[in-house]
Design a protein around this motif. Structure first.
Motif, PDB file in Angstrom:
ATOM      1  N   THR A 102       0.832  -1.197   0.000  1.00 62.52           N
ATOM      2  CA  THR A 102       0.000   0.000   0.000  1.00 62.52           C
ATOM      3  C   THR A 102       0.869   1.250   0.000  1.00 62.52           C
ATOM      4  O   THR A 102       1.720   1.432   0.871  1.00 62.52           O
ATOM      5  CB  THR A 102      -0.932   0.010   1.216  1.00 62.52           C
ATOM      6  N   ALA A 103       0.664   2.109  -0.986  1.00 64.94           N
ATOM      7  CA  ALA A 103       1.465   3.319  -1.140  1.00 64.94           C
ATOM      8  C   ALA A 103       0.938   4.109  -2.330  1.00 64.94           C
ATOM      9  O   ALA A 103       0.096   3.625  -3.092  1.00 64.94           O
ATOM     10  CB  ALA A 103       2.942   2.977  -1.363  1.00 64.94           C
ATOM     11  N   VAL A 104       1.453   5.317  -2.474  1.00 65.00           N
ATOM     12  CA  VAL A 104       1.273   6.058  -3.714  1.00 65.00           C
ATOM     13  C   VAL A 104       2.420   5.684  -4.633  1.00 65.00           C
ATOM     14  O   VAL A 104       3.591   5.759  -4.243  1.00 65.00           O
ATOM     15  CB  VAL A 104       1.246   7.577  -3.481  1.00 65.00           C
ATOM     16  N   TYR A 105       2.093   5.272  -5.832  1.00 66.74           N
ATOM     17  CA  TYR A 105       3.085   4.842  -6.804  1.00 66.74           C
ATOM     18  C   TYR A 105       3.290   5.947  -7.831  1.00 66.74           C
ATOM     19  O   TYR A 105       2.334   6.469  -8.401  1.00 66.74           O
ATOM     20  CB  TYR A 105       2.646   3.551  -7.493  1.00 66.74           C
ATOM     21  N   TYR A 106       4.566   6.269  -8.072  1.00 64.76           N
ATOM     22  CA  TYR A 106       4.936   7.359  -8.954  1.00 64.76           C
ATOM     23  C   TYR A 106       5.725   6.864 -10.154  1.00 64.76           C
ATOM     24  O   TYR A 106       6.679   6.099 -10.005  1.00 64.76           O
ATOM     25  CB  TYR A 106       5.795   8.393  -8.225  1.00 64.76           C
ATOM     26  N   CYS A 107       5.335   7.318 -11.306  1.00 63.65           N
ATOM     27  CA  CYS A 107       6.116   7.106 -12.520  1.00 63.65           C
ATOM     28  C   CYS A 107       7.316   8.042 -12.511  1.00 63.65           C
ATOM     29  O   CYS A 107       7.195   9.218 -12.147  1.00 63.65           O
ATOM     30  CB  CYS A 107       5.239   7.369 -13.740  1.00 63.65           C
ATOM     31  N   TRP A 108       8.469   7.541 -12.924  1.00 61.69           N
ATOM     32  CA  TRP A 108       9.709   8.296 -12.891  1.00 61.69           C
ATOM     33  C   TRP A 108      10.474   8.090 -14.187  1.00 61.69           C
ATOM     34  O   TRP A 108      10.595   6.963 -14.678  1.00 61.69           O
ATOM     35  CB  TRP A 108      10.552   7.843 -11.692  1.00 61.69           C
ATOM     36  N   VAL A 109      10.980   9.181 -14.730  1.00 65.23           N
ATOM     37  CA  VAL A 109      11.793   9.146 -15.938  1.00 65.23           C
ATOM     38  C   VAL A 109      13.058   9.941 -15.698  1.00 65.23           C
ATOM     39  O   VAL A 109      13.010  11.062 -15.178  1.00 65.23           O
ATOM     40  CB  VAL A 109      11.037   9.732 -17.152  1.00 65.23           C
ATOM     41  N   ARG A 110      14.181   9.371 -16.072  1.00 67.67           N
ATOM     42  CA  ARG A 110      15.454  10.081 -16.043  1.00 67.67           C
ATOM     43  C   ARG A 110      16.011  10.077 -17.456  1.00 67.67           C
ATOM     44  O   ARG A 110      16.320   9.020 -18.003  1.00 67.67           O
ATOM     45  CB  ARG A 110      16.438   9.437 -15.069  1.00 67.67           C
ATOM     46  N   ASN A 111      16.150  11.267 -18.033  1.00 70.91           N
ATOM     47  CA  ASN A 111      16.613  11.350 -19.400  1.00 70.91           C
ATOM     48  C   ASN A 111      18.137  11.244 -19.465  1.00 70.91           C
ATOM     49  O   ASN A 111      18.812  11.241 -18.436  1.00 70.91           O
ATOM     50  CB  ASN A 111      16.077  12.617 -20.087  1.00 70.91           C
ATOM     51  N   PRO A 112      18.711  11.157 -20.685  1.00 72.41           N
ATOM     52  CA  PRO A 112      20.166  10.999 -20.795  1.00 72.41           C
ATOM     53  C   PRO A 112      20.964  12.166 -20.240  1.00 72.41           C
ATOM     54  O   PRO A 112      22.173  12.026 -20.033  1.00 72.41           O
ATOM     55  CB  PRO A 112      20.387  10.863 -22.308  1.00 72.41           C
ATOM     56  N   TRP A 113      20.309  13.306 -20.023  1.00 70.31           N
ATOM     57  CA  TRP A 113      20.982  14.466 -19.459  1.00 70.31           C
ATOM     58  C   TRP A 113      20.773  14.561 -17.951  1.00 70.31           C
ATOM     59  O   TRP A 113      21.029  15.590 -17.351  1.00 70.31           O
ATOM     60  CB  TRP A 113      20.479  15.731 -20.159  1.00 70.31           C
ATOM     61  N   LYS A 114      20.306  13.482 -17.367  1.00 69.17           N
ATOM     62  CA  LYS A 114      20.174  13.298 -15.921  1.00 69.17           C
ATOM     63  C   LYS A 114      19.103  14.174 -15.285  1.00 69.17           C
ATOM     64  O   LYS A 114      19.166  14.455 -14.090  1.00 69.17           O
ATOM     65  CB  LYS A 114      21.525  13.521 -15.217  1.00 69.17           C
ATOM     66  N   SER A 115      18.125  14.581 -16.059  1.00 66.62           N
ATOM     67  CA  SER A 115      16.985  15.299 -15.508  1.00 66.62           C
ATOM     68  C   SER A 115      15.890  14.310 -15.139  1.00 66.62           C
ATOM     69  O   SER A 115      15.615  13.372 -15.893  1.00 66.62           O
ATOM     70  CB  SER A 115      16.444  16.319 -16.504  1.00 66.62           C
ATOM     71  N   ASP A 116      15.278  14.521 -13.995  1.00 67.15           N
ATOM     72  CA  ASP A 116      14.227  13.635 -13.501  1.00 67.15           C
ATOM     73  C   ASP A 116      12.849  14.251 -13.697  1.00 67.15           C
ATOM     74  O   ASP A 116      12.657  15.456 -13.505  1.00 67.15           O
ATOM     75  CB  ASP A 116      14.417  13.340 -12.014  1.00 67.15           C
ATOM     76  N   TYR A 117      11.900  13.413 -14.054  1.00 64.63           N
ATOM     77  CA  TYR A 117      10.513  13.813 -14.197  1.00 64.63           C
ATOM     78  C   TYR A 117       9.637  12.834 -13.436  1.00 64.63           C
ATOM     79  O   TYR A 117       9.930  11.636 -13.374  1.00 64.63           O
ATOM     80  CB  TYR A 117      10.099  13.858 -15.672  1.00 64.63           C
ATOM     81  N   TRP A 118       8.552  13.357 -12.877  1.00 69.16           N
ATOM     82  CA  TRP A 118       7.675  12.560 -12.030  1.00 69.16           C
ATOM     83  C   TRP A 118       6.221  12.733 -12.424  1.00 69.16           C
ATOM     84  O   TRP A 118       5.793  13.821 -12.813  1.00 69.16           O
ATOM     85  CB  TRP A 118       7.824  12.965 -10.560  1.00 69.16           C
ATOM     86  N   GLY A 119       5.477  11.660 -12.305  1.00 67.30           N
ATOM     87  CA  GLY A 119       4.039  11.740 -12.443  1.00 67.30           C
ATOM     88  C   GLY A 119       3.397  12.205 -11.156  1.00 67.30           C
ATOM     89  O   GLY A 119       4.066  12.442 -10.143  1.00 67.30           O
ATOM     90  N   GLN A 120       2.085  12.342 -11.179  1.00 72.39           N
ATOM     91  CA  GLN A 120       1.362  12.842 -10.013  1.00 72.39           C
ATOM     92  C   GLN A 120       1.120  11.770  -8.962  1.00 72.39           C
ATOM     93  O   GLN A 120       0.771  12.084  -7.821  1.00 72.39           O
ATOM     94  CB  GLN A 120       0.024  13.449 -10.451  1.00 72.39           C
ATOM     95  N   GLY A 121       1.289  10.529  -9.329  1.00 75.53           N
ATOM     96  CA  GLY A 121       1.098   9.426  -8.413  1.00 75.53           C
ATOM     97  C   GLY A 121      -0.286   8.815  -8.506  1.00 75.53           C
ATOM     98  O   GLY A 121      -1.263   9.488  -8.822  1.00 75.53           O
TER      99      GLY A 121
END
Length: 118
Positions: free
Chosen positions: A92-111
């Protein structure tokens, strides 16, 4: 710009299954060039990595989900999935989508909330 939208969360009985989806948009390149995965955060707990998949298709899983969860992606659809089987209350938790691009920037979904009842 970049948007990650999770779906598929909900309430499930212990032992059941859910499939989470993460649809990516606003990126100039397809998701296959990125490392991406799923993190989760329970109330009062640190956010933890659940699983990730690399640009070459390699996968890694947290020990707590090995053998139960499967991460995958559909590059043509710019969508990543997390198939969750044999769910337990501790998932049980909030699950977040995560993307790290080749330039090391992170992006997150809303959960998306996953609740497993016993």
């Amino acid at each position: 710009q970049v948007q990650l939208v999770e779906s598929g969360g909900g309430l499930v009985q212990a032992g059941g299954s859910l499939r989470l989806s993460c649809a990516a948009s606003g990126m100039l390149f397809s998701i296959n060039i990125n490392t991406m995965g799923w993190h989760r955060q329970a109330p009062g707990k640190q956010r933890e990595l659940v699983a990730h998949i690399t640009s070459t298709g390699g996968t890694n899983y947290a020990d707590s989900v090995k053998g139960r969860f499967i991460i995958s992606r559909d590059n043509a659809k710019n969508t990543m999935y997390l198939q969750m089987n044999s769910l337990a209350p501790e998932d049980t938790a909030v699950y977040y989508c995560w993307v790290r691009n080749p330039w090391k920037s992170d992006y997150w979904g809303q959960g998306t909330q996953v609740t497993v009842s016993s």
